[in-house]
Enzyme design. Structure first.
Site: not given
Lengths: 464, 655
Positions: B370, B404
């Site tokens: 990720e 993110c």
């Protein structure tokens, strides 16, 4: 790949000295200490915080019959932070007994002389200046003279207590704020760190293990985080109770049948005498004189010129309620002498069902006789100097904790060989007072320093 | 209610109840009753010092002492007096009286320690009364040289190879225990985990805020609420998703059963980032655990939350080795990966993700990555502008932009560019900086990240960008105000590289194609959002974006639904986390067929003969025919083949 060449458990007198010697010889060394590092800037002020912050279990560990209180320090520097830094050599009486028990030939005054000389050269030793002796000390000396006993001024590991500036050394029972007392952070431990030793503080070792080719240490940081290390040589120097408890918790009793056997503690009994005029035993040097009497030595005790701060005194004094409180109000009128017994009857250390250290230690009739003889001398001293009343302390104290991992010829008799290695082990050593084969009847600190150096020499030799 | 009051710690002590303190005062007054010179124990306030002493006690001594104090609080005065007197005689009694002596040392020891240790406001009076004036009167200034030596001597506690190996070995054996639990048992543990997190949320928020610098609301929503939400998803869905799945069996395999079993992988290594240190610990741990795995969790060295995760898991009923935490930096992570976990779940930057994947490739450890993002917001003129402004601010600035999936590029349809910009600047300037409950924007977590923001800002300004807000930032402080930029283009770092900070760079576009090409002009493909009054148009545009997650007229909300998968396209990552895909991502997905224990010999087994070939050929042709006719032909070809195969199988080629 091992994390360290050597891991030393305990930053007290034994651990600091062994680490200094190993590091100086080029070993990568880690010292693990359960206590915090403190300096003159942050030693606790006063007895309450001193007990709570510098000792295991808040300063109170008892034998199973709750008749003896044992004190063990939990701080970087160990006993050297909280002791009186009395650095005495053992005599023939102590060393002959050790030689006989262990077969180790250098246990003699001649054999120990170079080790003692080296150890002494590594610290500053001064005679406690008698011109500053307080009235408690003068009563002690006067009494000795009155009764025909021998005493002499104390030699102490200190570098200048500046009594002329009004310093009362009883405060330094919780760490010397003058950086005078020669605790290991000022001496051996400092040398070890300067030479590159690592020091992990506030880390409690929970178990050790020996594998083929390395040793393991499993420990826990103050925040509860577990850490483990590997090393070649593992040196137990957690103090007598600590080193014994660690091996017991690690399940070594099967390998070491004598583990925990032969525990000694120089049981000490305090006596307080009240004088009409103030004694002010809290002033100036804590102690100035020590008994130096062949008769006492023969009878198995010595007398110490000491005192206790208020909490200790309150716990020792008899009485309850207002009567007790009125005695406390007269604290400045008390002198104090302590009988330290050279205990002949060993105790033993075990783990309870809950995994807590259990200390079986009693005085047998011989040791009670020794204590009694000591009290007889104390009573004569106090009477001859005009004491109005004498109080016996309520319970005994153990400050010199020794044995359990005794040096011995055979595993049936002890846990440690003449090279300070545990019987049956290839890389685990002990280098604190737990290796003492019996009670010497003399303050152990200097001998712990000397033996730690000897142990280091053996460890280096084995590692080669 | 009464019980609650009595067991709740008093304001004076963290360790004793008011009732126990009352017991202490009653007991203390027997030892120190006071007279004209000295105060009574209870009047001296000495009891207030109890924690100074009690924190040092052995836990068992403490428990015994609490009991003694509770007793002292409840006993009638004459009985308590007799008890104290009895204890006082204990010194003279035989070995049997050891418990009495211990009790006396406990009671008198604590009372005298507090009273003659001069605790409480009456302390000076007690000191004066006994004339205790010992002091060290000289003082030495300066810091002892040893202090620095001790600091320098602290060993590097990043875990050693031995620690990590040991942790993995324990994880491997623990995993057997976890796998032996039925799913209901695992979910019961996770349910307790939720309770513990809820109960301890203030403590968790405080620790997270302290280590990350994020504001309280960001911590509450991002770390606590989202974590609880995920636990709730598992509670409701994990059992169903992990149940054996039936799969249709083709006609040629008539009589057999086809299944998929979802089994644990083994030991999962979770390498977590610093932006959501609590969420990124508990969520992967609980998903992996629900699937029956043991976990080694390696938190970021910047936000280790030391001891917190273990303590919370333990309280919830996790055995120590079910999920372990290994602390340290990248080296520690590499040590862990070297132990060959059954999967590594990494969340962090592209740069580190590449290193993790490279090491994992050597060992053939499955990876889920990720990684970062450079999320685009596409705003069409027909969108509700006020809502879009508010959404853009939150999407770009939540967690101070350190997510993110933060919005990092804003593409605004030209016709509304100016009006949007004006509204945005006005709103942004009203945001409050700080870490409290009244604050909107917390601090940057690491110094390295502050440096990136400074660098990107200076680069943008040098290339002609216009800074509309955030001029008050000294370019040093971790408390960075939101920075709105216009006149930006893709030559600037701020439009190309992940910022992870409070930037709002605005660029105008004209038409769908232009918007899509700008949004896709990046190596990243994490998420994006499209804002429009025309939902059909928004969806058309959203389908053309190369991203793993997309929200329409909102941002980041796909993450809010724990039933949806989460993950990146392009260089934003590999694999999917959460939801059905995430849960099964921590599974060994085992294909199973079950056949009967019949006497039948399969047609495709040996021996092969001319006749059998012909029959098989017929069947192959029939298998391509559709409809009822095909089925009949298939059966007609299959039945003789079956009997032929049986005969041949039993009697051999000659039969």
């Amino acid at each position: 790949m091992q994390d360290y060449d050597a891991i030393v458990i305990g930053a007290g007198v034994g651990g600091s000295n062994v680490a200094a010697a190993l590091t100086a010889a080029g070993m990568r060394c880690l010292i693990i200490e359960a206590g915090r590092y403190r300096s003159r800037q942050d030693y606790p002020r006063g007895e309450l915080d001193g007990n709570a912050q510098l000792f295991w279990n808040g300063g109170m560990e008892l034998n199973t019959s709750a008749t003896l209180a044992l004190l063990r320090a939990r701080v970087v520097g160990g006993g050297s932070i909280v002791n009186q830094a009395l650095l005495d050599e053992f005599d023939d009486i102590a060393l002959d007994d050790w030689r006989e028990r262990t077969g180790i030939t250098w246990f003699s005054t001649a054999g120990m002389a170079p080790l003692y000389a080296e150890a002494k050269a590594s610290v500053s030793i001064q005679q406690v200046p008698v011109e500053h002796a307080n009235r408690n000390a003068r009563i002690f000396k006067q009494g000795f003279e009155n009764c025909g006993f021998q005493c002499k001024p104390l030699q102490r590991g200190q570098s200048g207590c500046r009594h002329e500036e009004g310093n009362d050394c009883i405060e330094c029972l919780y760490g010397c704020r003058l950086d005078s007392k020669q605790a290991t952070p000022l001496t051996s431990l400092q040398r070890a760190l300067k030479a590159g030793a690592k020091l992990l503080t506030e880390c409690e070792v929970e178990a050790i293990a020996e594998q083929a080719g390395f040793s393991e240490v499993h420990a826990r940081l103050a925040d509860g985080r577990p850490v483990s290390f590997r090393c070649n040589s593992l040196i137990l120097a957690a103090g007598t109770l600590g080193s014994n408890a660690l091996l017991l918790k690690s399940g070594w009793q099967d390998r070491l049948p004598a583990l925990g056997q032969g525990f000694y503690c120089h049981p000490q009994f305090m006596y307080f005498a009240r004088y009409r005029e103030p004694v002010d035993a809290q002033r100036g040097p804590f102690q100035s004189y020590k008994s130096d009497d062949a008769g006492f030595r023969q009878q198995g005790f010595k007398l110490e010129n000491v005192f206790a701060p208020p909490i200790g005194t309150a716990l020792m004094l008899p009485g309850l309620g207002l009567g007790h409180q009125r005695q406390m109000a007269l604290m400045r009128h008390f002198a104090c002498i302590e009988v330290a017994v050279r205990d002949s009857h060993p105790g033993s250390l075990h783990l309870s069902g809950q995994g807590r250290l259990q200390i079986n230690k009693e005085l047998n009739s011989e040791d009670r006789q020794r204590a009694k003889a000591g009290y007889a001398a104390v009573e004569r001293i106090f009477r001859s100097t005009g004491a109005e009343q004498i109080h016996s302390g309520r319970f005994g104290i153990g400050l010199h904790l020794m044995g359990g991992l005794r040096l011995a010829r055979r595993p049936e008799e002890g846990c440690v060989e003449g090279n300070f290695r545990l019987f049956g082990s290839r890389r685990v050593y002990a280098a604190d007072a737990s290796v003492f084969p019996s009670a010497p009847g003399i303050n152990p600190s200097l001998t712990i320093m000397a033996l730690a150096r000897k142990a280091a020499a053996h460890i280096l030799e084995d590692a080669r | 209610m009464k019980r609650d009051l009595e067991t709740f710690p008093s304001p004076v002590s963290r360790l004793f109840t008011p009732q126990q303190l009352k017991g202490l005062n009653r007991l203390g007054d027997f030892y120190c009753p006071g007279d004209e010179l000295m105060p009574a124990f209870s009047a001296s306030g000495a009891a207030e010092g109890i924690d100074r002493l009690a924190t040092a006690m052995h836990p068992r001594d403490l428990a015994d002492f609490r009991l003694l104090l509770t007793l002292a609080a409840r006993l009638p005065q004459p009985l308590l007096a007799s008890l104290v007197n009895l204890l006082d005689q204990a010194d003279r009694l035989g070995p049997w009286a050891k418990d009495l002596r211990m009790a006396r040392l406990g009671a008198a020891g604590v009372a005298y320690s507090l009273y003659y240790g001069f605790a409480g406001s009456g302390g000076p009076r007690v000191r004066a009364a006994i004339g205790w004036d010992a002091a060290i009167r000289s003082s030495i200034s300066g810091e002892p040289a040893m202090n620095q030596l001790v600091r320098d001597a602290a060993p590097d506690l990043s875990p050693t190879a031995a620690t990590v190996e040991d942790a993995f070995q324990r994880a491997h054996s623990a995993q057997v225990t976890i796998a032996a639990l039925i799913i209901e048992q695992r979910l019961a543990v996770l349910d307790r985990l939720g309770e513990v997190i809820l109960r301890r949320r203030d403590e968790i928020i405080a620790r997270v805020s302290q280590e990350t610098g994020k504001c309280a609301t960001d911590a509450l929503l991002g770390e606590i609420f989202a974590t609880l939400d995920n636990l709730e998803y598992l509670r409701k869905n994990a059992r169903k998703l992990l149940s054996d799945r039936k799969v249709a069996t083709p006609l040629a395999m008539l009589g057999k059963k086809s299944r998929v079993w979802y089994e644990p992988l083994g030991t999962i290594l979770v390498i977590a980032p610093w932006n959501y240190p609590f969420y990124q610990a508990i969520v992967p741990i609980s998903i992996a655990f629900a699937a029956g795995n043991a976990v080694i969790h390696k938190p970021s060295e910047f936000t280790p939350l030391t001891g917190l995760i273990e303590s919370i898991l333990q309280e919830a009923g996790f055995a120590r080795d079910w999920a372990q935490v290994v602390y340290g930096d990248g080296k520690a992570g590499a040590h862990c990966l070297a132990q060959r976990p059954d999967k590594v779940f990494f969340t962090g930057s592209i740069a580190t993700g590449k290193k993790v994947m490279a090491q994992a490739a050597e060992l053939l450890v499955p990876v889920e990555l990720e990684l970062g993002g450079k999320d685009a917001m596409i705003l069409f003129a027909d969108a509700n502008l006020d809502r879009a402004v508010a959404g853009a601010m939150w999407g770009a600035l939540t967690n101070t932009g350190q997510s993110c999936t933060s919005i990092e590029r804003l593409y605004i349809e030209r016709s509304v560019f100016d009006s949007f910009t004006v509204k945005l600047v006005e709103k942004v300037q009203a945001l409050q900086l700080g870490t409290g409950r009244d604050d909107d924007i917390g601090q940057m977590t690491t110094a390295a990240q502050v440096a990136i923001i400074r660098h990107q800002l200076e680069d943008a300004l040098a290339k002609g960008a216009r800074q509309l807000t955030g001029h008050s930032w000294d370019r040093q402080s971790p408390q960075i105000p939101p920075i709105v930029l216009t006149q930006v283009d893709h030559s600037m770092l701020v439009m190309e590289e992940e910022s992870f900070g409070p930037f709002l760079p605005l660029m105008p576009f004209e038409g769908d194609d232009h918007a899509v090409s700008l949004a896709n002009r990046t190596i990243y493909g994490l998420s994006a959002c499209v804002w429009s009054g025309d939902i059909a148009r928004a969806q058309r545009v959203a389908r053309r974006l190369h991203v793993g997650n997309v929200s329409i007229n909102n941002h980041m909300i796909t993450e809010g639904n724990h039933g949806l998968p989460f993950g990146g396209a392009k260089q934003s990552g590999i694999g999917r986390f959460k939801g059905e895909e995430g849960l099964r991502g921590f599974c060994n997905i085992k294909a199973v067929m079950i056949d009967g224990n019949s006497s039948k010999i399969e047609a495709n087994w040996y021996p092969f003969t001319e006749a059998k070939y012909a029959a098989m050929d017929k069947m192959t042709v029939a298998s391509r025919m559709r409809g009822l006719g095909g089925l009949v032909r298939f059966a007609l070809a299959g039945l003789p083949l079956e009997s032929l195969a049986n005969k041949l199988g039993r009697k051999g080629r000659k039969g």
